[in-house]
Design a protein around this motif. Sequence first.
Motif, PDB file in Angstrom:
ATOM      1  N   ALA A   1       6.238  -6.099   4.528  1.00  8.27           N
ATOM      2  CA  ALA A   1       4.878  -6.426   4.078  1.00  8.27           C
ATOM      3  C   ALA A   1       4.937  -6.967   2.656  1.00  8.27           C
ATOM      4  O   ALA A   1       5.721  -6.497   1.826  1.00  8.27           O
ATOM      5  N   LYS A   2       4.082  -7.959   2.342  1.00 12.22           N
ATOM      6  CA  LYS A   2       4.131  -8.563   1.012  1.00 12.22           C
ATOM      7  C   LYS A   2       3.939  -7.525  -0.090  1.00 12.22           C
ATOM      8  O   LYS A   2       4.591  -7.584  -1.132  1.00 12.22           O
ATOM      9  N   ALA A   3       3.050  -6.596   0.120  1.00 12.70           N
ATOM     10  CA  ALA A   3       2.795  -5.574  -0.893  1.00 12.70           C
ATOM     11  C   ALA A   3       3.977  -4.638  -1.101  1.00 12.70           C
ATOM     12  O   ALA A   3       4.046  -3.931  -2.110  1.00 12.70           O
ATOM     13  N   MET A   4       4.920  -4.631  -0.142  1.00 17.16           N
ATOM     14  CA  MET A   4       6.090  -3.766  -0.240  1.00 17.16           C
ATOM     15  C   MET A   4       7.350  -4.524  -0.650  1.00 17.16           C
ATOM     16  O   MET A   4       8.436  -3.950  -0.710  1.00 17.16           O
ATOM     17  N   LEU A   5       7.227  -5.800  -0.950  1.00 18.21           N
ATOM     18  CA  LEU A   5       8.388  -6.579  -1.377  1.00 18.21           C
ATOM     19  C   LEU A   5       8.969  -6.005  -2.663  1.00 18.21           C
ATOM     20  O   LEU A   5       8.229  -5.619  -3.568  1.00 18.21           O
ATOM     21  N   PRO A   6      10.289  -5.954  -2.775  1.00 17.40           N
ATOM     22  CA  PRO A   6      10.895  -5.427  -4.004  1.00 17.40           C
ATOM     23  C   PRO A   6      10.716  -6.403  -5.163  1.00 17.40           C
ATOM     24  O   PRO A   6      11.146  -7.546  -5.111  1.00 17.40           O
ATOM     25  N   ILE A   7      10.053  -5.940  -6.202  1.00 19.44           N
ATOM     26  CA  ILE A   7       9.823  -6.729  -7.413  1.00 19.44           C
ATOM     27  C   ILE A   7      10.380  -5.932  -8.594  1.00 19.44           C
ATOM     28  O   ILE A   7       9.860  -4.869  -8.918  1.00 19.44           O
ATOM     29  N   GLY A   8      11.433  -6.427  -9.201  1.00 15.34           N
ATOM     30  CA  GLY A   8      12.029  -5.696 -10.315  1.00 15.34           C
ATOM     31  C   GLY A   8      12.459  -4.297  -9.937  1.00 15.34           C
ATOM     32  O   GLY A   8      12.394  -3.379 -10.760  1.00 15.34           O
ATOM     33  N   GLY A   9      12.888  -4.122  -8.691  1.00 18.45           N
ATOM     34  CA  GLY A   9      13.391  -2.824  -8.245  1.00 18.45           C
ATOM     35  C   GLY A   9      12.345  -1.869  -7.711  1.00 18.45           C
ATOM     36  O   GLY A   9      12.686  -0.753  -7.291  1.00 18.45           O
ATOM     37  N   ARG A  10      11.069  -2.272  -7.703  1.00 11.92           N
ATOM     38  CA  ARG A  10       9.984  -1.428  -7.196  1.00 11.92           C
ATOM     39  C   ARG A  10       9.138  -2.236  -6.220  1.00 11.92           C
ATOM     40  O   ARG A  10       9.005  -3.462  -6.367  1.00 11.92           O
ATOM     41  N   PRO A  11       8.523  -1.596  -5.221  1.00  9.09           N
ATOM     42  CA  PRO A  11       7.601  -2.339  -4.361  1.00  9.09           C
ATOM     43  C   PRO A  11       6.493  -2.968  -5.198  1.00  9.09           C
ATOM     44  O   PRO A  11       6.025  -2.375  -6.175  1.00  9.09           O
ATOM     45  N   LEU A  12       6.097  -4.162  -4.830  1.00  3.19           N
ATOM     46  CA  LEU A  12       5.073  -4.885  -5.591  1.00  3.19           C
ATOM     47  C   LEU A  12       3.871  -4.000  -5.887  1.00  3.19           C
ATOM     48  O   LEU A  12       3.417  -3.900  -7.027  1.00  3.19           O
TER      49      LEU A  12
ATOM     50  N   MET B   1       0.115   0.668  -8.961  1.00  3.42           N
ATOM     51  CA  MET B   1      -0.177   2.084  -8.852  1.00  3.42           C
ATOM     52  C   MET B   1       0.363   2.868 -10.042  1.00  3.42           C
ATOM     53  O   MET B   1      -0.284   3.778 -10.555  1.00  3.42           O
ATOM     54  N   ASP B   2       1.554   2.485 -10.523  1.00  6.00           N
ATOM     55  CA  ASP B   2       2.114   3.148 -11.705  1.00  6.00           C
ATOM     56  C   ASP B   2       1.230   2.895 -12.921  1.00  6.00           C
ATOM     57  O   ASP B   2       0.970   3.801 -13.725  1.00  6.00           O
ATOM     58  N   SER B   3       0.761   1.652 -13.058  1.00  6.77           N
ATOM     59  CA  SER B   3      -0.089   1.298 -14.197  1.00  6.77           C
ATOM     60  C   SER B   3      -1.433   2.016 -14.126  1.00  6.77           C
ATOM     61  O   SER B   3      -1.914   2.572 -15.130  1.00  6.77           O
ATOM     62  N   LEU B   4      -2.028   2.032 -12.953  1.00  9.16           N
ATOM     63  CA  LEU B   4      -3.340   2.660 -12.792  1.00  9.16           C
ATOM     64  C   LEU B   4      -3.280   4.171 -12.941  1.00  9.16           C
ATOM     65  O   LEU B   4      -4.222   4.799 -13.432  1.00  9.16           O
ATOM     66  N   ALA B   5      -2.173   4.762 -12.516  1.00  8.27           N
ATOM     67  CA  ALA B   5      -2.033   6.211 -12.596  1.00  8.27           C
ATOM     68  C   ALA B   5      -2.029   6.698 -14.042  1.00  8.27           C
ATOM     69  O   ALA B   5      -2.375   7.854 -14.330  1.00  8.27           O
ATOM     70  N   GLU B   6      -1.643   5.812 -14.953  1.00  5.39           N
ATOM     71  CA  GLU B   6      -1.619   6.167 -16.377  1.00  5.39           C
ATOM     72  C   GLU B   6      -3.005   6.128 -17.007  1.00  5.39           C
ATOM     73  O   GLU B   6      -3.199   6.583 -18.128  1.00  5.39           O
ATOM     74  N   ASN B   7      -3.961   5.531 -16.298  1.00  7.45           N
ATOM     75  CA  ASN B   7      -5.311   5.381 -16.816  1.00  7.45           C
ATOM     76  C   ASN B   7      -6.235   6.390 -16.132  1.00  7.45           C
ATOM     77  O   ASN B   7      -6.404   6.372 -14.918  1.00  7.45           O
ATOM     78  N   GLY B   8      -6.814   7.275 -16.909  1.00  6.15           N
ATOM     79  CA  GLY B   8      -7.623   8.351 -16.354  1.00  6.15           C
ATOM     80  C   GLY B   8      -8.901   7.913 -15.665  1.00  6.15           C
ATOM     81  O   GLY B   8      -9.588   8.727 -15.052  1.00  6.15           O
TER      82      GLY B   8
ATOM     83  N   LEU C   1       5.003   5.223   0.618  1.00  5.26           N
ATOM     84  CA  LEU C   1       4.252   5.354  -0.631  1.00  5.26           C
ATOM     85  C   LEU C   1       3.386   6.597  -0.628  1.00  5.26           C
ATOM     86  O   LEU C   1       3.182   7.226  -1.669  1.00  5.26           O
ATOM     87  N   VAL C   2       2.851   6.959   0.525  1.00  3.93           N
ATOM     88  CA  VAL C   2       2.016   8.157   0.624  1.00  3.93           C
ATOM     89  C   VAL C   2       2.820   9.378   0.192  1.00  3.93           C
ATOM     90  O   VAL C   2       2.327  10.247  -0.536  1.00  3.93           O
ATOM     91  N   LYS C   3       4.091   9.426   0.591  1.00  2.00           N
ATOM     92  CA  LYS C   3       4.946  10.554   0.212  1.00  2.00           C
ATOM     93  C   LYS C   3       5.191  10.550  -1.299  1.00  2.00           C
ATOM     94  O   LYS C   3       5.200  11.604  -1.936  1.00  2.00           O
ATOM     95  N   GLU C   4       5.384   9.359  -1.869  1.00  2.57           N
ATOM     96  CA  GLU C   4       5.685   9.268  -3.298  1.00  2.57           C
ATOM     97  C   GLU C   4       4.480   9.617  -4.161  1.00  2.57           C
ATOM     98  O   GLU C   4       4.608  10.267  -5.197  1.00  2.57           O
ATOM     99  N   TYR C   5       3.297   9.142  -3.739  1.00  3.82           N
ATOM    100  CA  TYR C   5       2.110   9.350  -4.563  1.00  3.82           C
ATOM    101  C   TYR C   5       1.259  10.523  -4.096  1.00  3.82           C
ATOM    102  O   TYR C   5       0.166  10.751  -4.604  1.00  3.82           O
ATOM    103  N   ASP C   6       1.759  11.232  -3.098  1.00  6.97           N
ATOM    104  CA  ASP C   6       1.189  12.504  -2.660  1.00  6.97           C
ATOM    105  C   ASP C   6      -0.303  12.396  -2.385  1.00  6.97           C
ATOM    106  O   ASP C   6      -0.748  11.584  -1.577  1.00  6.97           O
ATOM    107  N   SER C   7      -1.116  13.174  -3.084  1.00  5.54           N
ATOM    108  CA  SER C   7      -2.532  13.311  -2.747  1.00  5.54           C
ATOM    109  C   SER C   7      -3.423  12.212  -3.305  1.00  5.54           C
ATOM    110  O   SER C   7      -4.625  12.202  -3.030  1.00  5.54           O
ATOM    111  N   CYS C   8      -2.881  11.272  -4.092  1.00  7.59           N
ATOM    112  CA  CYS C   8      -3.756  10.269  -4.705  1.00  7.59           C
ATOM    113  C   CYS C   8      -3.793   8.956  -3.926  1.00  7.59           C
ATOM    114  O   CYS C   8      -4.432   7.998  -4.362  1.00  7.59           O
TER     115      CYS C   8
END
Length: 266
Positions: free
Chosen positions: A33-44, A49-56, A76-83
């Motif tokens: 899936a395009k959203a899961m393509l590896p970009i710089g070692g992480r799924p796109l 999600m990493d950026s947004l998680a830092e913002n309350g 991703l559901v496993k990685e980001y758990d309940s969010c």
Amino acid sequence: MGIKVIFLCAGYGTRLERDLLNSKEHKDLLGVAKAMLPIGGRPLIAHWMDSLAENGEFEHFYMTTNSRFYSQFQKLVKEYDSCLSVLNDGTTCNEDRLGAVASINFAIEEFKLENDDVLIIGGDTLFYNDFDMKKFVSKFNDLKSNTKNCGLVTTYTCKEDETTKYGILEVDQNGKVKSLIEKPQPCETKSRLACPCFYLLSSDCSSFIKQFLDERKHSPLKEKDATGHLIKYLIANCNIHSYQISGRFDVGGLQSYEECNDYFCK
């Protein structure tokens, strides 16, 4: 209540798949899936999600996908758990897809987000590293405190010969969006402000999404698929303002994927 995020990941990536089949490189990306393509070692999508998680300001992530790619997003559901919650729209091929606007409404109804402000993000889009999420949200909050039915959409300056590829926004001196012209010739508008799929809508504004679809329930998919059609509708019914960014990557084909990956690998 915090802002809810809807990622649109229900497309089938037909252009990228075609490019991959015609290329000797990146065969390992076929079926991803395009959203899961590896970009710089992480799924796109994980970059967002990493950026947004830092913002309350952001309370939960919701993702629409299809039967073909649903299992990929479970990682991703496993990685980001309940969010993170992932919604399968039940489609199996490009021909029976819901379309982007219907996917937005599907998520809003299934997850009961009618009373929430929502940030809508295309699953094949990434911004340059200088994008400041906090400033973007701050501008939205200022807008929301002064007006009802409001939305904040991103724009960036495209090249003259690229206007025919994008929805182009025309805005007034205060940044309020006056119109969106879909893929115009350069001579048809003085504006060069392209509008990617990254929209922050107040709850009273997002209620117009269902209204948009109801009015077009008998229309062909092409008239209600692209989110640009929705933005046109919202411009006529809501207070939509623009937020300038420096640029973005639209990972729709192999060349744009390679450019995006190179950028985030630096």
